[in-house]
Design a protein around this motif. Sequence first.
Motif, PDB file in Angstrom:
ATOM      1  N   GLN A   3       0.836  -1.186   0.000  1.00 29.11           N
ATOM      2  CA  GLN A   3       0.000   0.000   0.000  1.00 29.11           C
ATOM      3  C   GLN A   3       0.876   1.243   0.000  1.00 29.11           C
ATOM      4  O   GLN A   3       1.804   1.358   0.796  1.00 29.11           O
ATOM      5  CB  GLN A   3      -0.925   0.019   1.220  1.00 29.11           C
ATOM      6  CG  GLN A   3      -1.895   1.196   1.230  1.00 29.11           C
ATOM      7  CD  GLN A   3      -2.790   1.205   2.458  1.00 29.11           C
ATOM      8  OE1 GLN A   3      -2.559   0.473   3.397  1.00 29.11           O
ATOM      9  NE2 GLN A   3      -3.798   2.062   2.439  1.00 29.11           N
ATOM     10  N   VAL A   5       0.647   5.534   0.038  1.00 30.93           N
ATOM     11  CA  VAL A   5      -0.227   6.660   0.342  1.00 30.93           C
ATOM     12  C   VAL A   5       0.499   7.954   0.007  1.00 30.93           C
ATOM     13  O   VAL A   5       1.563   8.238   0.579  1.00 30.93           O
ATOM     14  CB  VAL A   5      -0.660   6.656   1.817  1.00 30.93           C
ATOM     15  CG1 VAL A   5      -1.535   7.868   2.102  1.00 30.93           C
ATOM     16  CG2 VAL A   5      -1.396   5.368   2.155  1.00 30.93           C
ATOM     17  N   TYR A  95       0.455  10.478  -8.667  1.00 33.01           N
ATOM     18  CA  TYR A  95       0.458   9.126  -8.134  1.00 33.01           C
ATOM     19  C   TYR A  95       1.892   8.651  -7.938  1.00 33.01           C
ATOM     20  O   TYR A  95       2.765   8.949  -8.738  1.00 33.01           O
ATOM     21  CB  TYR A  95      -0.213   8.159  -9.098  1.00 33.01           C
ATOM     22  CG  TYR A  95      -1.635   8.484  -9.460  1.00 33.01           C
ATOM     23  CD1 TYR A  95      -1.932   9.298 -10.547  1.00 33.01           C
ATOM     24  CD2 TYR A  95      -2.700   7.958  -8.724  1.00 33.01           C
ATOM     25  CE1 TYR A  95      -3.234   9.594 -10.898  1.00 33.01           C
ATOM     26  CE2 TYR A  95      -4.010   8.240  -9.062  1.00 33.01           C
ATOM     27  CZ  TYR A  95      -4.271   9.063 -10.151  1.00 33.01           C
ATOM     28  OH  TYR A  95      -5.568   9.354 -10.486  1.00 33.01           O
ATOM     29  N   TRP A 119       0.449   0.821  -6.671  1.00 35.13           N
ATOM     30  CA  TRP A 119       0.114   2.221  -6.973  1.00 35.13           C
ATOM     31  C   TRP A 119      -0.591   2.839  -5.770  1.00 35.13           C
ATOM     32  O   TRP A 119      -1.312   2.152  -5.050  1.00 35.13           O
ATOM     33  CB  TRP A 119      -0.846   2.315  -8.156  1.00 35.13           C
ATOM     34  CG  TRP A 119      -0.220   2.051  -9.483  1.00 35.13           C
ATOM     35  CD1 TRP A 119      -0.050   0.838 -10.089  1.00 35.13           C
ATOM     36  CD2 TRP A 119       0.331   3.026 -10.379  1.00 35.13           C
ATOM     37  NE1 TRP A 119       0.562   1.001 -11.302  1.00 35.13           N
ATOM     38  CE2 TRP A 119       0.806   2.329 -11.513  1.00 35.13           C
ATOM     39  CE3 TRP A 119       0.459   4.411 -10.339  1.00 35.13           C
ATOM     40  CZ2 TRP A 119       1.403   2.973 -12.591  1.00 35.13           C
ATOM     41  CZ3 TRP A 119       1.054   5.056 -11.410  1.00 35.13           C
ATOM     42  CH2 TRP A 119       1.522   4.343 -12.517  1.00 35.13           C
ATOM     43  N   GLY A 120      -0.370   4.133  -5.587  1.00 35.11           N
ATOM     44  CA  GLY A 120      -1.135   4.854  -4.589  1.00 35.11           C
ATOM     45  C   GLY A 120      -2.436   5.384  -5.180  1.00 35.11           C
ATOM     46  O   GLY A 120      -2.706   5.202  -6.372  1.00 35.11           O
ATOM     47  N   GLN A 121      -3.218   6.045  -4.340  1.00 38.29           N
ATOM     48  CA  GLN A 121      -4.521   6.563  -4.769  1.00 38.29           C
ATOM     49  C   GLN A 121      -4.427   7.956  -5.363  1.00 38.29           C
ATOM     50  O   GLN A 121      -5.374   8.434  -5.991  1.00 38.29           O
ATOM     51  CB  GLN A 121      -5.489   6.582  -3.579  1.00 38.29           C
ATOM     52  CG  GLN A 121      -5.841   5.198  -3.076  1.00 38.29           C
ATOM     53  CD  GLN A 121      -6.524   4.363  -4.145  1.00 38.29           C
ATOM     54  OE1 GLN A 121      -7.487   4.779  -4.771  1.00 38.29           O
ATOM     55  NE2 GLN A 121      -5.996   3.163  -4.395  1.00 38.29           N
ATOM     56  N   THR A 123      -2.723  12.205  -5.141  1.00 40.01           N
ATOM     57  CA  THR A 123      -2.933  13.453  -4.415  1.00 40.01           C
ATOM     58  C   THR A 123      -3.051  14.570  -5.449  1.00 40.01           C
ATOM     59  O   THR A 123      -2.297  14.609  -6.422  1.00 40.01           O
ATOM     60  CB  THR A 123      -1.800  13.724  -3.406  1.00 40.01           C
ATOM     61  OG1 THR A 123      -2.095  14.891  -2.632  1.00 40.01           O
ATOM     62  CG2 THR A 123      -0.449  13.917  -4.087  1.00 40.01           C
TER      63      THR A 123
END
Length: 129
Positions: A3, A5, A95, A119-121, A123
Amino acid sequence: QLQLVESGGGLVQPGGSLRLSCTAHGFTLNYHAIGWFRQAPGKEREGVSCISHGDQRTYIADSVKGRFTISRDNAKNTIYLFMNNLTAEDAGVYYCAADRFMTSLEDAIRGSPVNLDAWGQGTLVTVSS
């Protein structure tokens, strides 16, 4: 489960600066290369920069060279993207992505269709006066 972030996005005026962070949860970044990508509304995803895990070799896309810098702090399990002299063309969702191989990230940054490990979500970065 890997994960990532992202944080640090926000509203900045043209010519301003931001520092984005990408923190790993559930795994250590010590053995992964990390890359940053961005996507503006209505545009395809664009590779920005990546950094290896061993020798901390970096790759910077021509579109941001001289303005963006990538670095990593393995003790904090975090990768940073320092962005300076921002313009409206830099706006979008940023990302981060991780992969065991720096070559995979470099290929992805250059636009090749590569499946990366995580992969992150994202910003959001907004550049506006």
